[in-house]
Motif scaffolding. Structure first.
Motif, PDB file in Angstrom:
ATOM      1  N   ARG A  72       0.558  -0.896  -0.009  1.00 23.81           N
ATOM      2  CA  ARG A  72      -0.019  -0.084   0.069  1.00 23.81           C
ATOM      3  C   ARG A  72       0.901   1.192   0.104  1.00 23.81           C
ATOM      4  O   ARG A  72       0.305   2.366   0.020  1.00 23.81           O
ATOM      5  N   VAL A  74       2.558   2.349   2.716  1.00 27.20           N
ATOM      6  CA  VAL A  74       2.558   3.174   3.878  1.00 27.20           C
ATOM      7  C   VAL A  74       3.228   2.886   4.812  1.00 27.20           C
ATOM      8  O   VAL A  74       3.690   1.511   5.101  1.00 27.20           O
ATOM      9  N   GLU A  92       1.411   8.208   9.741  1.00 29.35           N
ATOM     10  CA  GLU A  92       1.604   7.666   8.649  1.00 29.35           C
ATOM     11  C   GLU A  92       2.089   8.457   7.633  1.00 29.35           C
ATOM     12  O   GLU A  92       1.950   9.644   7.279  1.00 29.35           O
ATOM     13  N   ARG A  94       2.150   8.200   3.486  1.00 32.60           N
ATOM     14  CA  ARG A  94       1.414   7.450   2.577  1.00 32.60           C
ATOM     15  C   ARG A  94       2.090   8.103   1.017  1.00 32.60           C
ATOM     16  O   ARG A  94       2.060   9.264   0.979  1.00 32.60           O
ATOM     17  N   PHE A  96       1.080   7.934  -2.680  1.00 31.72           N
ATOM     18  CA  PHE A  96      -0.104   7.507  -3.788  1.00 31.72           C
ATOM     19  C   PHE A  96       0.479   7.762  -5.335  1.00 31.72           C
ATOM     20  O   PHE A  96       1.067   8.848  -5.517  1.00 31.72           O
ATOM     21  N   PRO A  97       0.560   6.707  -6.244  1.00 29.31           N
ATOM     22  CA  PRO A  97       0.768   7.085  -7.578  1.00 29.31           C
ATOM     23  C   PRO A  97       0.132   7.976  -8.171  1.00 29.31           C
ATOM     24  O   PRO A  97      -1.351   7.842  -8.078  1.00 29.31           O
ATOM     25  N   VAL A 106       1.563  11.886   1.288  1.00 26.20           N
ATOM     26  CA  VAL A 106       0.825  12.649   2.628  1.00 26.20           C
ATOM     27  C   VAL A 106       1.629  12.201   3.878  1.00 26.20           C
ATOM     28  O   VAL A 106       2.231  11.176   4.018  1.00 26.20           O
TER      29      VAL A 106
ATOM     30  N   THR B   7      -5.469  18.174   2.164  1.00 25.25           N
ATOM     31  CA  THR B   7      -5.786  16.776   2.111  1.00 25.25           C
ATOM     32  C   THR B   7      -6.446  16.169   3.519  1.00 25.25           C
ATOM     33  O   THR B   7      -6.433  16.574   4.638  1.00 25.25           O
ATOM     34  N   PHE B  96      -7.792   9.414  -4.282  1.00 23.73           N
ATOM     35  CA  PHE B  96      -6.942   8.030  -4.638  1.00 23.73           C
ATOM     36  C   PHE B  96      -7.303   7.022  -3.550  1.00 23.73           C
ATOM     37  O   PHE B  96      -7.748   7.440  -2.627  1.00 23.73           O
ATOM     38  N   PHE B  98      -7.435   4.562  -0.799  1.00 27.77           N
ATOM     39  CA  PHE B  98      -6.735   4.068   0.123  1.00 27.77           C
ATOM     40  C   PHE B  98      -7.211   2.802   0.623  1.00 27.77           C
ATOM     41  O   PHE B  98      -8.012   2.797   1.884  1.00 27.77           O
ATOM     42  N   GLN B 104      -8.210   8.869  -0.131  1.00 29.33           N
ATOM     43  CA  GLN B 104      -7.110  10.175   0.380  1.00 29.33           C
ATOM     44  C   GLN B 104      -7.611  11.220  -0.722  1.00 29.33           C
ATOM     45  O   GLN B 104      -7.527  11.121  -1.942  1.00 29.33           O
TER      46      GLN B 104
END
Lengths: 161, 161
Positions: A72, A74, A92, A94, A96-97, A106, B7, B96, B98, B104
């Motif tokens: 994921r 994360v 966390e 994080r 994301f593509p 994030v 976000t 996104f 998650f 997200q």
């Protein structure tokens, strides 16, 4: 419990960003306040590491556990030993593509100021002062840390090693 | 040019969040300051819509173009006619996945204050006042808009229609 989320768009693929996030000992190179990080134990799924960080001109040290979910993208971190004014600090990273060559990065924090003893936090601050300091530090460090990862990832893309 | 990214994590699947984002005429139901939105023209790939919004107790109106990329879950918006102190306002909604049941959600803004005429913006404000107002509005609206989508998406998950 106070909670914060911050984000930045990185002009680099998720694999570039992810490699930087996982390489915790490399944080001393990326994050200016971080002087040293040493992994105490770990494997591909977790790391327990000691951080030595300049906090407002003073050297603070703490131990964090980082649980790594490569599927994921994360990393869940929490401080096992905390800095003097911190009661709890976790959150966390994080990634994301966002298309093939961009990443939405994030960083979340959930945290608590340390309980006061005899009316003082860390022997020096009122609970209100300590709360304000910790909130300000989370805000400042979130922006700085996200931008530090962004800069390093974009530098690597521009000047491949 | 000023640029901001905000976000929030939404406890709802990306399909629930995406449907809310695309339904621009429904924004009047979700966002308290938004009084009315009417699509002037559009199809599944774009929308041109007129917004009627309460801004600091006064009714403002503008027309926005929204380009919809359903594959990437991105809506790029820009105001074609702007509110009185705004020279340029655009950005993106990005969603996104998650995991299977969280999203997200990201909202970006790039914007400029309108140029002053005879030293005044919109006939009333110094350039510095107008700049400060616009920056504050972007910050305030980002947090409010993200949380409004989050609340509505999570309400839909808790109480399916």
């Amino acid at each position: 419990m106070p909670y914060a989320e911050h984000t930045v768009t990185v002009d680099a693929s998720i694999s570039v960003v992810w490699d930087l996030l996982v390489d915790v000992e490399g944080y001393a190179r990326i994050f200016p306040p971080t002087q040293d990080v040493k992994i105490i134990e770990g494997d591909s799924t977790y790391q327990i590491a000691r951080f030595v960080v300049d906090v407002n001109g003073e050297t603070a040290t703490w131990v964090s556990r980082r649980d790594i979910d490569a599927g994921r993208h994360v990393i869940a971190y929490r401080q096992l030993e905390t800095a003097p004014i911190v009661g709890r600090m976790g959150g966390e990273w994080r990634a994301f593509p966002f298309g093939a060559d961009r990443t939405q990065l994030v960083l979340t924090h959930d945290f608590e100021t340390r309980e006061a003893v005899d009316g003082k936090v860390a022997g020096r601050f009122s609970p209100e002062e300590a709360d304000a300091m910790l909130h300000a530090a989370v805000e400042r460090n979130s922006v700085a840390d996200l931008n530090a990862v962004k800069s390093e990832a974009e530098r690597l893309v521009a000047e491949p090693a």
